[in-house]
Design an enzyme around this catalytic site. Structure first.
Site, PDB file in Angstrom:
ATOM      1  CD  GLU A 180      -2.691   1.276   2.651  1.00 20.93           C
ATOM      2  OE1 GLU A 180      -2.819   0.049   3.149  1.00 20.93           O
ATOM      3  OE2 GLU A 180      -2.765   2.218   3.330  1.00 20.93           O
ATOM      4  CD  GLU A 185      -3.087   8.061   5.454  1.00 20.23           C
ATOM      5  OE1 GLU A 185      -4.007   7.397   5.941  1.00 20.23           O
ATOM      6  OE2 GLU A 185      -2.073   7.577   5.592  1.00 20.23           O
TER       7      GLU A 185
END
Length: 401
Positions: A180, A185
């Site tokens: 991932e 973020e």
């Protein structure tokens, strides 16, 4: 340039096509000269195009020459055509209902503006009872990638107390063994973007790699182990230094561009606020080698970027509270509790993506292109050389008639 081959042949053909004194030659001369002019124009146009491409040539660690060529473009009215809407429960335990495509469009949680801006957002119009989850969107690309250069141009990224957005890629198969990559973020009103990698075992972040960000720490120790099965799934992360990389400051100055390069030389991320977007990016000819140090980088010396990251889809989402935004809420400076915050829709007016385009480039290795000294592979004709030779010979046959 190998485009010199057809141009040289065209010059020879032009010299041999001078009209003779034959009475039958006058009618064919205009046709011949017109063909020659057309071929020479096409040849020179091709040469200019190749010269432009040559200016973007980059060199791999193994010495091969390559350019980044466009593979996929996601933008405008067709943006959502090749994305699927995720409707399962949030794996990060957010207080969110991810809606299906029909609900998202009917509720104005997903839409494209008249000027082509792609919008995805959390519900900012519905009052909720305490403990009720808020509607939002999570989409995943139908296409999967194994390496590439991913460039996102956006005017606005989500932020706000209790808000947890991400632009990321996720491997097919069992998490975290196919990897991932979290490119954008953050939570709450944070000003610094965080880049994070999650993998299976045998992947570590090399602290000696050149990047401008700061390695995320736990209890004063840097998180260098990217293994998502340990350390509460923290992975290995880097916080950007710029206060314009996330949140209200990023949005206030018009957004910008994020780029993630993933190849055999590792995985690196750059971010540029609007006024600093490189010209090569604006021109659609990205050259990461000219961008300076990345904000975050995972080097192959500590983590194989090919075997640890496999069959990745591109994902955008906006969740609320959950494992990160919920657990950090009490120390975030935000008022009340995350559960209480979720009730009032006016708290989520900034929880939206506003995207101009997402472009994916692939690495195209070049052979037979000479820009300076001699090349060892010069003896191997390229497809373009053969094509132009065929054109020139066909023209010569026509002119001989």
């Amino acid at each position: 340039m190998f485009s010199a081959l057809p141009l040289a042949l065209l010059s020879l053909l032009a010299a041999s096509a001078i009209p003779s004194s034959s009475p039958n030659s006058s009618r064919s001369w205009s046709t011949r000269s017109g063909l020659l002019l057309l071929l020479e124009h096409v040849g020179r146009s091709r040469a200019v195009s190749l010269d432009k491409r040559a200016s973007q040539l980059q060199t791999s660690a193994n010495g091969s020459r390559f350019i980044w060529t466009i593979q996929d473009t996601y933008e405008g009215k067709t943006f959502f055509d090749t994305f699927d809407f995720f409707t399962g429960s949030d794996p990060t335990h957010g207080m969110v209902n991810y809606t299906d495509r029909e609900t998202a469009f009917a509720s104005n949680l997903s839409y494209v503006t008249d000027d082509g801006k792609v919008v995805m957002k959390g519900d900012d119009s519905t009052w909720l009872a305490s403990g009720v989850y808020r509607n939002s969107v999570r989409i995943s690309s139908q296409k999967q990638y194994n390496t590439g250069l991913f460039i996102l141009d956006l005017d606005h990224a989500p932020w706000g107390c209790g808000v947890w957005p991400a632009w990321w890629t996720l491997g097919g198969g069992q998490w975290p063994y196919t990897g991932e990559i979290d490119i954008i973020e953050g939570v709450h009103d944070n000003a610094h973007n965080q880049v994070t990698w999650h993998t299976g075992p045998n992947c570590t972040l090399n602290p000696n790699t050149s990047f401008t960000g700061t390695i995320v720490e736990t209890n004063g120790q840097p998180n260098l182990d990217c293994d998502g099965t340990v350390n509460n799934n923290a992975g290995c992360g880097v916080t950007e230094w710029s206060r314009a990389s996330y949140g209200p400051i990023f949005d206030a100055q018009g957004g910008g561009v994020f780029a993630m390069k993933w190849d055999d030389e590792g995985i690196a991320v750059w971010s540029f606020y609007r006024a600093a977007v490189p010209k090569d990016v604006l021109d659609g000819q990205p050259d990461p080698s000219s961008w300076g140090e990345p904000v975050a980088a995972l080097a192959p010396s500590g983590c194989d970027p090919i075997t640890n990251f496999v069959n990745h889809s591109i994902i955008f989402d906006i969740t609320f509270c959950g494992d990160w935004a919920g657990n950090s809420y009490a120390t975030s400076g935000c008022p009340g509790t995350c559960t209480d915050r979720l009730m009032d829709p006016s708290n989520f007016v900034n929880a939206s993506w506003n995207i101009n385009s997402l472009k994916v480039f692939k690495k195209q290795t070049l052979a037979g292109l000479v820009t300076g000294g001699a090349r060892s592979d010069l003896h191997a004709p390229t497809f373009q050389q053969v094509l132009w030779l065929g054109i020139a010979l066909s023209a010569a046959a026509f002119l001989a008639v």
